[in-house]
Design an enzyme around this catalytic site. Structure first.
Site, PDB file in Angstrom:
ATOM      1  N   THR A  15       4.531   2.152   5.453  1.00  0.00           N
ATOM      2  CA  THR A  15       3.120   1.769   5.624  1.00  0.00           C
ATOM      3  C   THR A  15       2.495   2.681   6.667  1.00  0.00           C
ATOM      4  O   THR A  15       3.137   2.986   7.679  1.00  0.00           O
ATOM      5  CB  THR A  15       2.963   0.285   6.054  1.00  0.00           C
ATOM      6  OG1 THR A  15       1.650   0.088   6.574  1.00  0.00           O
ATOM      7  CG2 THR A  15       3.951  -0.120   7.133  1.00  0.00           C
ATOM      8  N   ASP A  65       0.154   1.856   8.547  1.00  0.00           N
ATOM      9  CA  ASP A  65      -0.477   1.061   9.603  1.00  0.00           C
ATOM     10  C   ASP A  65       0.302   1.000  10.917  1.00  0.00           C
ATOM     11  O   ASP A  65      -0.254   0.694  11.958  1.00  0.00           O
ATOM     12  CB  ASP A  65      -0.705  -0.375   9.122  1.00  0.00           C
ATOM     13  CG  ASP A  65      -1.580  -0.433   7.882  1.00  0.00           C
ATOM     14  OD1 ASP A  65      -2.263   0.576   7.606  1.00  0.00           O
ATOM     15  OD2 ASP A  65      -1.584  -1.466   7.190  1.00  0.00           O
ATOM     16  N   ARG A 115      -5.597  -1.515   8.936  1.00  0.00           N
ATOM     17  CA  ARG A 115      -5.776  -2.967   8.726  1.00  0.00           C
ATOM     18  C   ARG A 115      -5.947  -3.697  10.064  1.00  0.00           C
ATOM     19  O   ARG A 115      -6.880  -3.423  10.773  1.00  0.00           O
ATOM     20  CB  ARG A 115      -4.618  -3.545   7.907  1.00  0.00           C
ATOM     21  CG  ARG A 115      -4.689  -3.133   6.452  1.00  0.00           C
ATOM     22  CD  ARG A 115      -3.834  -4.009   5.578  1.00  0.00           C
ATOM     23  NE  ARG A 115      -2.415  -3.739   5.790  1.00  0.00           N
ATOM     24  CZ  ARG A 115      -1.424  -4.303   5.112  1.00  0.00           C
ATOM     25  NH1 ARG A 115      -1.696  -5.179   4.185  1.00  0.00           N
ATOM     26  NH2 ARG A 115      -0.175  -4.009   5.340  1.00  0.00           N
ATOM     27  N   ASP A 167       5.605  -5.419   5.751  1.00  0.00           N
ATOM     28  CA  ASP A 167       6.200  -6.728   6.058  1.00  0.00           C
ATOM     29  C   ASP A 167       6.173  -7.684   4.868  1.00  0.00           C
ATOM     30  O   ASP A 167       7.116  -8.440   4.639  1.00  0.00           O
ATOM     31  CB  ASP A 167       5.562  -7.358   7.300  1.00  0.00           C
ATOM     32  CG  ASP A 167       4.065  -7.525   7.179  1.00  0.00           C
ATOM     33  OD1 ASP A 167       3.464  -6.888   6.294  1.00  0.00           O
ATOM     34  OD2 ASP A 167       3.489  -8.294   7.968  1.00  0.00           O
ATOM     35  N   GLY A 171       0.841  -1.208   0.000  1.00  0.00           N
ATOM     36  CA  GLY A 171       0.000   0.000   0.000  1.00  0.00           C
ATOM     37  C   GLY A 171       0.872   1.252   0.000  1.00  0.00           C
ATOM     38  O   GLY A 171       1.932   1.264   0.614  1.00  0.00           O
ATOM     39  N   ARG A 174       0.601  -4.666  -5.696  1.00  0.00           N
ATOM     40  CA  ARG A 174       0.853  -5.987  -5.128  1.00  0.00           C
ATOM     41  C   ARG A 174       1.261  -6.868  -6.298  1.00  0.00           C
ATOM     42  O   ARG A 174       0.891  -6.589  -7.448  1.00  0.00           O
ATOM     43  CB  ARG A 174      -0.381  -6.474  -4.412  1.00  0.00           C
ATOM     44  CG  ARG A 174      -0.633  -5.457  -3.261  1.00  0.00           C
ATOM     45  CD  ARG A 174      -1.435  -5.894  -2.147  1.00  0.00           C
ATOM     46  NE  ARG A 174      -1.111  -5.060  -0.979  1.00  0.00           N
ATOM     47  CZ  ARG A 174      -1.779  -3.966  -0.615  1.00  0.00           C
ATOM     48  NH1 ARG A 174      -2.794  -3.509  -1.306  1.00  0.00           N
ATOM     49  NH2 ARG A 174      -1.424  -3.307   0.467  1.00  0.00           N
ATOM     50  N   ASP A 176       2.353  -1.301  11.695  1.00  0.00           N
ATOM     51  CA  ASP A 176       2.205  -2.690  12.131  1.00  0.00           C
ATOM     52  C   ASP A 176       3.510  -3.486  12.058  1.00  0.00           C
ATOM     53  O   ASP A 176       3.488  -4.703  11.950  1.00  0.00           O
ATOM     54  CB  ASP A 176       1.109  -3.386  11.296  1.00  0.00           C
ATOM     55  CG  ASP A 176       1.424  -3.372   9.811  1.00  0.00           C
ATOM     56  OD1 ASP A 176       2.371  -2.681   9.396  1.00  0.00           O
ATOM     57  OD2 ASP A 176       0.720  -4.065   9.060  1.00  0.00           O
TER      58      ASP A 176
HETATM   59  P1  ADP Z   1       3.015  -4.753   2.549  1.00  0.00           P
HETATM   60  O1  ADP Z   1       4.395  -4.788   1.987  1.00  0.00           O
HETATM   61  O2  ADP Z   1       2.517  -3.367   2.737  1.00  0.00           O
HETATM   62  O3  ADP Z   1       2.877  -5.646   3.767  1.00  0.00           O
HETATM   63  P2  ADP Z   1       1.735  -6.814   0.986  1.00  0.00           P
HETATM   64  O4  ADP Z   1       1.609  -7.764   2.130  1.00  0.00           O
HETATM   65  O5  ADP Z   1       0.586  -6.695   0.044  1.00  0.00           O
HETATM   66  O6  ADP Z   1       2.037  -5.330   1.441  1.00  0.00           O
HETATM   67  O7  ADP Z   1       3.034  -7.248   0.172  1.00  0.00           O
HETATM   68  C1  ADP Z   1       3.479  -6.490  -0.938  1.00  0.00           C
HETATM   69  C2  ADP Z   1       4.102  -7.402  -1.935  1.00  0.00           C
HETATM   70  O8  ADP Z   1       5.244  -8.053  -1.358  1.00  0.00           O
HETATM   71  C3  ADP Z   1       3.239  -8.545  -2.415  1.00  0.00           C
HETATM   72  O9  ADP Z   1       2.352  -8.167  -3.422  1.00  0.00           O
HETATM   73  C4  ADP Z   1       4.278  -9.503  -2.949  1.00  0.00           C
HETATM   74  O10 ADP Z   1       4.758  -9.056  -4.182  1.00  0.00           O
HETATM   75  C5  ADP Z   1       5.399  -9.352  -1.924  1.00  0.00           C
HETATM   76  N1  ADP Z   1       5.251 -10.368  -0.864  1.00  0.00           N
HETATM   77  C6  ADP Z   1       4.365 -10.387   0.164  1.00  0.00           C
HETATM   78  N2  ADP Z   1       4.499 -11.486   0.912  1.00  0.00           N
HETATM   79  C7  ADP Z   1       5.499 -12.202   0.352  1.00  0.00           C
HETATM   80  C8  ADP Z   1       6.123 -13.461   0.639  1.00  0.00           C
HETATM   81  N3  ADP Z   1       5.749 -14.202   1.705  1.00  0.00           N
HETATM   82  N4  ADP Z   1       7.097 -13.871  -0.165  1.00  0.00           N
HETATM   83  C9  ADP Z   1       7.507 -13.138  -1.218  1.00  0.00           C
HETATM   84  N5  ADP Z   1       6.971 -11.962  -1.553  1.00  0.00           N
HETATM   85  C10 ADP Z   1       5.989 -11.480  -0.791  1.00  0.00           C
END
Ligand code: ADP
Length: 349
Positions: A131, A133, A177, A109, A11, A78, A135
């Site tokens: 982020t 959040d 979230r 994360d 995000g 994403r 978090d």
């Molecule tokens: P944030 O980074 O804000 O937590 P997301 O959880 O949507 O947002 O993760 C962003 C992007 O990071 C995902 O769309 C994906 O490309 C990558 N990602 C998330 N989780 C994993 C994972 N376990 N392994 C590899 N890439 C990941």
């Protein structure tokens, strides 16, 4: 290191552009060309027909102008493919083919998990927490959190003025979230009477009782700040039967929302009106506060410094007001601590 890259992922959050500008400044200081990767990890998968859709060389002159702008110049997205080892290999191969020897990942994360995998494939990465959040437990602040809270505080202050004029309680939903930090800090900063968060179970009936207590005391402009994730921790409540039996149409299976919740409070407390506002995207699209921008600057320049010294697999954070770094793996293992005593204090009257 001859050339490095930077991307924003997950995000968007205020301060991401400021961090990109700082990375560009760091790269310029180390005489390293900088490549901006577009649309998060998608820009590394080479699915676009034109390279320009996936990446662009970033010059300090260009990015100096974006530092105070909300959103992210590099775009964010994403990227589901990144969960697949084969696609991650494509990303690592792309970076090598482009001569990009290190990567700064600005995200949450999920993005850090992706960066950790790239490190395992031999691409040095440094993460910057981007982020709203808040978090990420390893750091006291994430880029965008301070800005988001300030937007919410402004919104609640304005709403409370009208609530006072019209003697109407108000429900304000904020983002975060699964994390109630934005809601809690907003409530504390505005004197809101009730706060509901995903971390603490709560019931509709108890909340109505609390609101009623405020009304009996003559406080007709009470504010209930709710985190968007608070519906997860709500004890079971038959909204369908309650609203339909109180003259408000509601369909079976309809999810609860801030406006539905306000309708329930209005009926349970026999008020003429209880209104609701969802602060929404304005929290993410605001210009970064000085605090977020300053953090972005320190984090961005440190990230480049670390890469230039051959340090990898680290995330940058803030502790005791100081910028620091630690390994991605350890950072992701830290457990979140919610400030329960502050929460109890807000809800205590
Ligand atoms: P944030 O980074 O804000 O937590 P997301 O959880 O949507 O947002 O993760 C962003 C992007 O990071 C995902 O769309 C994906 O490309 C990558 N990602 C998330 N989780 C994993 C994972 N376990 N392994 C590899 N890439 C990941």
């Amino acid at each position: 290191m001859k050339k490095i890259g930077v991307l924003t992922s997950g995000g968007d959050s205020p301060g991401m552009n400021a961090a990109v500008m700082a990375v560009a400044k760091g790269a310029a200081l180390h005489n390293m060309p900088l490549v901006g990767i577009k649309h998060g990890y998608n820009g590394l998968l080479r699915k676009s027909t034109s390279l320009a859709d996936d990446m662009e060389e970033l010059h300090l002159d260009t990015v100096l102008d974006i530092a105070d702008r909300p959103g992210t110049y590099l775009r964010t997205a994403r990227c589901r493919e990144f969960l697949d080892p084969e696609w991650r290999q494509v990303a690592a191969d792309t970076l090598r083919a482009m001569g990009i020897e290190g990567l700064v990942v600005i995200g949450g994360d999920g993005s850090f998990h992706g960066a950790e995998y790239l490190c395992k494939l031999g691409i040095p990465c440094i993460g910057i927490p981007g982020t709203i959040d808040n978090d990420l437990p390893y750091t006291e602040m994430t880029l965008g959190y301070d800005t988001a809270v300030n937007v919410c505080v402004d919104a609640v202050r304005a709403i409370r003025a009208t609530s006072r004029s019209h003697d109407r309680p108000h429900v304000v939903e904020v983002m975060g979230r699964h994390c109630g930090d934005i809601a809690l800090t907003t409530a504390v900063s505005t004197g809101a009477e009730i706060v509901l968060v995903p971390e603490v179970p709560w019931s509709v009936e108890e909340t109505a009782k609390k609101l009623n207590r405020q009304l009996y005391k003559g406080n007709t402009r009470a504010t209930i700040v709710v985190a968007e994730g608070c519906w997860e921790s709500m004890e079971p409540f038959d909204m369908y039967t309650f609203l339909n039996s109180h003259g408000k149409r509601c369909y079976e299976g309809e999810p609860i929302s801030a406006s539905r919740f306000a309708s329930i409070m209005k009926r349970m407390c026999n008020m003429i009106e209880v209104r609701s506002t969802v602060v929404g995207y304005t929290q993410r699209g605001a210009e970064p506060t000085a605090r977020d921008s300053a953090f972005a600057f320190e984090a961005g320049t440190l990230a480049v410094d670390l890469l230039s010294k051959g340090v990898s697999n680290q995330v940058i954070g803030m502790r005791m007001g100081k910028v620091f770094y630690m390994s991605i793996d350890e950072a992701l293992q830290e457990k979140r601590k919610f400030n329960r005593s502050l929460y109890d204090l807000v809800n205590s009257l």
